[in-house]
Design a protein around this motif. Structure first.
Motif, PDB file in Angstrom:
ATOM      1  N   THR A 158       0.870  -0.925   0.080  1.00 18.69           N
ATOM      2  CA  THR A 158       0.114   0.072   0.008  1.00 18.69           C
ATOM      3  C   THR A 158       0.846   1.209  -0.053  1.00 18.69           C
ATOM      4  OG1 THR A 158      -1.674  -1.136   1.363  1.00 18.69           O
ATOM      5  CG2 THR A 158      -1.910   1.294   1.298  1.00 18.69           C
ATOM      6  N   ILE A 159       0.560   2.159  -0.828  1.00 21.06           N
ATOM      7  CA  ILE A 159       1.355   3.477  -0.970  1.00 21.06           C
ATOM      8  C   ILE A 159       0.464   4.499  -0.826  1.00 21.06           C
ATOM      9  CG2 ILE A 159       3.314   2.601  -2.472  1.00 21.06           C
ATOM     10  CD1 ILE A 159       2.078   3.956  -4.844  1.00 21.06           C
ATOM     11  N   THR A 160       0.870   5.530  -0.254  1.00 17.12           N
ATOM     12  CA  THR A 160       0.083   6.847  -0.221  1.00 17.12           C
ATOM     13  C   THR A 160       0.214   7.985  -1.256  1.00 17.12           C
ATOM     14  OG1 THR A 160      -0.298   6.440   1.942  1.00 17.12           O
ATOM     15  CG2 THR A 160      -0.854   8.565   1.264  1.00 17.12           C
ATOM     16  N   LEU A 161      -0.839   8.159  -1.995  1.00 20.26           N
ATOM     17  CA  LEU A 161      -0.476   9.313  -3.006  1.00 20.26           C
ATOM     18  C   LEU A 161      -1.095  10.673  -2.462  1.00 20.26           C
ATOM     19  CD1 LEU A 161      -1.755   7.353  -6.255  1.00 20.26           C
ATOM     20  CD2 LEU A 161       0.720   7.561  -5.221  1.00 20.26           C
ATOM     21  N   SER A 162      -0.306  11.572  -2.075  1.00 17.50           N
ATOM     22  CA  SER A 162      -0.780  12.689  -1.435  1.00 17.50           C
ATOM     23  C   SER A 162      -1.223  13.706  -2.169  1.00 17.50           C
ATOM     24  CB  SER A 162       0.289  13.257  -0.231  1.00 17.50           C
ATOM     25  OG  SER A 162       0.708  12.357   0.386  1.00 17.50           O
ATOM     26  N   ALA A 163      -2.149  14.489  -1.999  1.00 16.57           N
ATOM     27  CA  ALA A 163      -2.529  15.878  -2.720  1.00 16.57           C
ATOM     28  C   ALA A 163      -3.087  15.269  -4.269  1.00 16.57           C
ATOM     29  CB  ALA A 163      -1.209  16.835  -2.833  1.00 16.57           C
ATOM     30  N   ILE A 164      -3.432  14.397  -4.363  1.00 15.15           N
ATOM     31  CA  ILE A 164      -4.130  13.911  -5.809  1.00 15.15           C
ATOM     32  C   ILE A 164      -5.810  13.854  -5.614  1.00 15.15           C
ATOM     33  CG2 ILE A 164      -4.551  11.949  -7.019  1.00 15.15           C
ATOM     34  CD1 ILE A 164      -1.641  11.313  -6.919  1.00 15.15           C
ATOM     35  N   ALA A 165      -6.293  14.670  -6.464  1.00 14.82           N
ATOM     36  CA  ALA A 165      -7.892  14.550  -6.321  1.00 14.82           C
ATOM     37  C   ALA A 165      -8.452  13.020  -6.471  1.00 14.82           C
ATOM     38  CB  ALA A 165      -8.351  15.271  -7.557  1.00 14.82           C
ATOM     39  N   THR A 166      -9.210  12.679  -5.616  1.00 10.24           N
ATOM     40  CA  THR A 166      -9.957  11.458  -5.825  1.00 10.24           C
ATOM     41  C   THR A 166     -10.461  11.038  -7.358  1.00 10.24           C
ATOM     42  OG1 THR A 166     -12.067  12.265  -5.098  1.00 10.24           O
ATOM     43  CG2 THR A 166     -10.603  11.395  -3.352  1.00 10.24           C
ATOM     44  N   ASN A 182      -9.340   6.927  -2.944  1.00 13.95           N
ATOM     45  CA  ASN A 182     -10.306   7.550  -1.816  1.00 13.95           C
ATOM     46  C   ASN A 182      -9.454   8.666  -1.544  1.00 13.95           C
ATOM     47  OD1 ASN A 182     -12.107   5.703  -1.972  1.00 13.95           O
ATOM     48  ND2 ASN A 182     -10.996   4.343  -0.788  1.00 13.95           N
ATOM     49  N   GLU A 183     -10.225   9.553  -0.348  1.00 14.75           N
ATOM     50  CA  GLU A 183      -9.643  10.740   0.249  1.00 14.75           C
ATOM     51  C   GLU A 183      -8.408  10.650   0.764  1.00 14.75           C
ATOM     52  OE1 GLU A 183     -12.389  12.669   2.081  1.00 14.75           O
ATOM     53  OE2 GLU A 183     -13.914  13.220   0.624  1.00 14.75           O
ATOM     54  N   ASP A 184      -8.366   9.033   1.415  1.00 17.38           N
ATOM     55  CA  ASP A 184      -7.024   8.906   2.231  1.00 17.38           C
ATOM     56  C   ASP A 184      -5.588   8.891   1.301  1.00 17.38           C
ATOM     57  OD1 ASP A 184      -7.122   6.392   1.190  1.00 17.38           O
ATOM     58  OD2 ASP A 184      -7.964   5.618   3.059  1.00 17.38           O
ATOM     59  N   GLY A 185      -5.938   8.768   0.073  1.00 18.84           N
ATOM     60  CA  GLY A 185      -4.917   8.546  -0.970  1.00 18.84           C
ATOM     61  C   GLY A 185      -4.360   7.148  -0.923  1.00 18.84           C
ATOM     62  N   HIS A 186      -4.549   6.214  -0.297  1.00 18.85           N
ATOM     63  CA  HIS A 186      -4.228   4.817  -0.217  1.00 18.85           C
ATOM     64  C   HIS A 186      -4.372   4.042  -1.402  1.00 18.85           C
ATOM     65  CE1 HIS A 186      -3.987   4.742   4.540  1.00 18.85           C
ATOM     66  NE2 HIS A 186      -3.452   5.738   3.961  1.00 18.85           N
ATOM     67  N   LEU A 187      -3.344   3.666  -1.932  1.00 23.48           N
ATOM     68  CA  LEU A 187      -3.392   2.778  -3.300  1.00 23.48           C
ATOM     69  C   LEU A 187      -2.700   1.367  -2.911  1.00 23.48           C
ATOM     70  CD1 LEU A 187      -4.091   2.689  -6.276  1.00 23.48           C
ATOM     71  CD2 LEU A 187      -1.954   3.350  -6.816  1.00 23.48           C
ATOM     72  N   ILE A 207       1.844  15.963  -6.884  1.00 21.52           N
ATOM     73  CA  ILE A 207       1.919  14.955  -5.698  1.00 21.52           C
ATOM     74  C   ILE A 207       2.944  14.915  -4.839  1.00 21.52           C
ATOM     75  CG2 ILE A 207      -0.048  13.563  -7.234  1.00 21.52           C
ATOM     76  CD1 ILE A 207       2.468  11.566  -7.660  1.00 21.52           C
ATOM     77  N   GLY A 208       2.766  14.180  -3.693  1.00 19.29           N
ATOM     78  CA  GLY A 208       3.987  13.957  -2.974  1.00 19.29           C
ATOM     79  C   GLY A 208       3.630  12.287  -2.322  1.00 19.29           C
ATOM     80  N   ILE A 209       4.602  11.593  -2.376  1.00 20.56           N
ATOM     81  CA  ILE A 209       4.687  10.351  -1.871  1.00 20.56           C
ATOM     82  C   ILE A 209       5.260   9.754  -0.696  1.00 20.56           C
ATOM     83  CG2 ILE A 209       5.020   7.771  -2.718  1.00 20.56           C
ATOM     84  CD1 ILE A 209       3.201   9.639  -4.617  1.00 20.56           C
ATOM     85  N   GLU A 210       4.512   8.903   0.117  1.00 22.41           N
ATOM     86  CA  GLU A 210       4.915   8.544   1.374  1.00 22.41           C
ATOM     87  C   GLU A 210       4.604   7.085   1.533  1.00 22.41           C
ATOM     88  OE1 GLU A 210       1.730   9.775   4.613  1.00 22.41           O
ATOM     89  OE2 GLU A 210       3.423  11.341   4.221  1.00 22.41           O
ATOM     90  N   GLU A 211       5.622   6.509   2.048  1.00 18.98           N
ATOM     91  CA  GLU A 211       5.251   4.850   2.247  1.00 18.98           C
ATOM     92  C   GLU A 211       4.182   4.708   3.557  1.00 18.98           C
ATOM     93  OE1 GLU A 211       7.590   0.640   3.099  1.00 18.98           O
ATOM     94  OE2 GLU A 211       8.685   2.581   3.362  1.00 18.98           O
ATOM     95  N   VAL A 212       3.253   4.022   3.585  1.00 14.91           N
ATOM     96  CA  VAL A 212       2.455   3.379   4.396  1.00 14.91           C
ATOM     97  C   VAL A 212       2.921   2.151   5.173  1.00 14.91           C
ATOM     98  CG1 VAL A 212       0.036   2.534   5.184  1.00 14.91           C
ATOM     99  CG2 VAL A 212       0.506   4.301   3.321  1.00 14.91           C
ATOM    100  N   SER A 213       3.142   2.129   6.486  1.00 17.91           N
ATOM    101  CA  SER A 213       3.593   1.239   7.197  1.00 17.91           C
ATOM    102  C   SER A 213       2.604   0.179   7.544  1.00 17.91           C
ATOM    103  CB  SER A 213       4.300   1.632   8.538  1.00 17.91           C
ATOM    104  OG  SER A 213       3.322   2.331   9.310  1.00 17.91           O
TER     105      SER A 213
END
Length: 213
Positions: A158-166, A182-187, A207-213
């Motif tokens: 699971t990665i998180t896509l920040s600041a992307i429109a749903t 979704n609004e949480d940006g999880h993919l 966008i910005g990307i951060e890892e989901v633990s």
């Protein structure tokens, strides 16, 4: 070589083609790639390797169009390589062939301008065989994600896509909707062994990307 081994070689070859084609920049493919040419026996080109150039074993002759199926040597005397995939006309009549699958990949690359896209992130992942590349497509076509599993076992990340429109998440090669961002940006990325996927978030912002633990 068994049929299963041949299929695995083609599967990995397609994965490598996806890696090269589904990111910004130039893509090139050789005739040896297109026909699946195998290395020549050393003895068949030993006389050409007297200067130490062992690359001759990778330079077998091949018949791209299938016009001379009986020829065993090229006009320059190079032995014909054993080819796993066959000629282009034969392959293009089979949707599961290497050339037909590559044609689909290149059609997506062309249609969405992936060559001119901008790579914005390579997220950290926990699976050692997984590579994820995130690209900003030109002309407002959204965000494209190339996910490739170079390992033999299945992966789930699971990665998180920040600041992307749903918006819908589309498999660009299969032309199917795989869900929504979704609004949480999880993919979620789910891939079998030696599999890859090309996704597009239809409505995207920078966008910005951060890892989901």
């Amino acid at each position: 070589m068994t049929d299963d081994e041949k299929r695995r070689i083609q599967q990995v070859h397609i994965l490598l083609s996806m890696y090269n084609a589904l990111q910004p920049g130039v893509f090139a493919v050789s005739g040896w790639d297109l026909v699946g040419a195998l290395p020549l026996p050393i003895a068949s080109v030993e006389d050409r390797m007297s200067d130490g150039d062992t690359r001759w074993i990778q330079r077998g002759a091949y018949d791209l169009t299938g016009s001379t199926p009986e020829a065993m040597f090229s006009a320059e005397g190079i032995p014909r390589a054993r080819c796993l995939y066959g000629s282009l006309p034969d392959q293009l009549s089979d949707p599961q062939s290497f050339a037909s699958q590559l044609k689909q990949i290149l059609a997506v690359r062309q249609a969405y301008g992936i060559a001119s896209s901008r790579q914005v992130a390579i997220p950290d992942v926990s699976s050692p065989g997984l590579l994820v590349m995130v690209h900003d497509l030109p002309a407002g076509k959204g965000t494209q994600i190339t996910a490739l599993n170079f390992g033999a076992t299945s992966v789930e990340e699971t990665i998180t896509l920040s600041a992307i429109a749903t918006g819908p998440v589309v498999d660009m090669i299969a032309e199917s909707v795989e869900g929504d961002l979704n609004e949480d940006g999880h993919l979620m990325i789910n891939l079998g062994g030696y599999e890859g996927v090309c996704l597009r978030i239809v409505s995207a912002l920078p966008i910005g990307i951060e890892e989901v633990s």
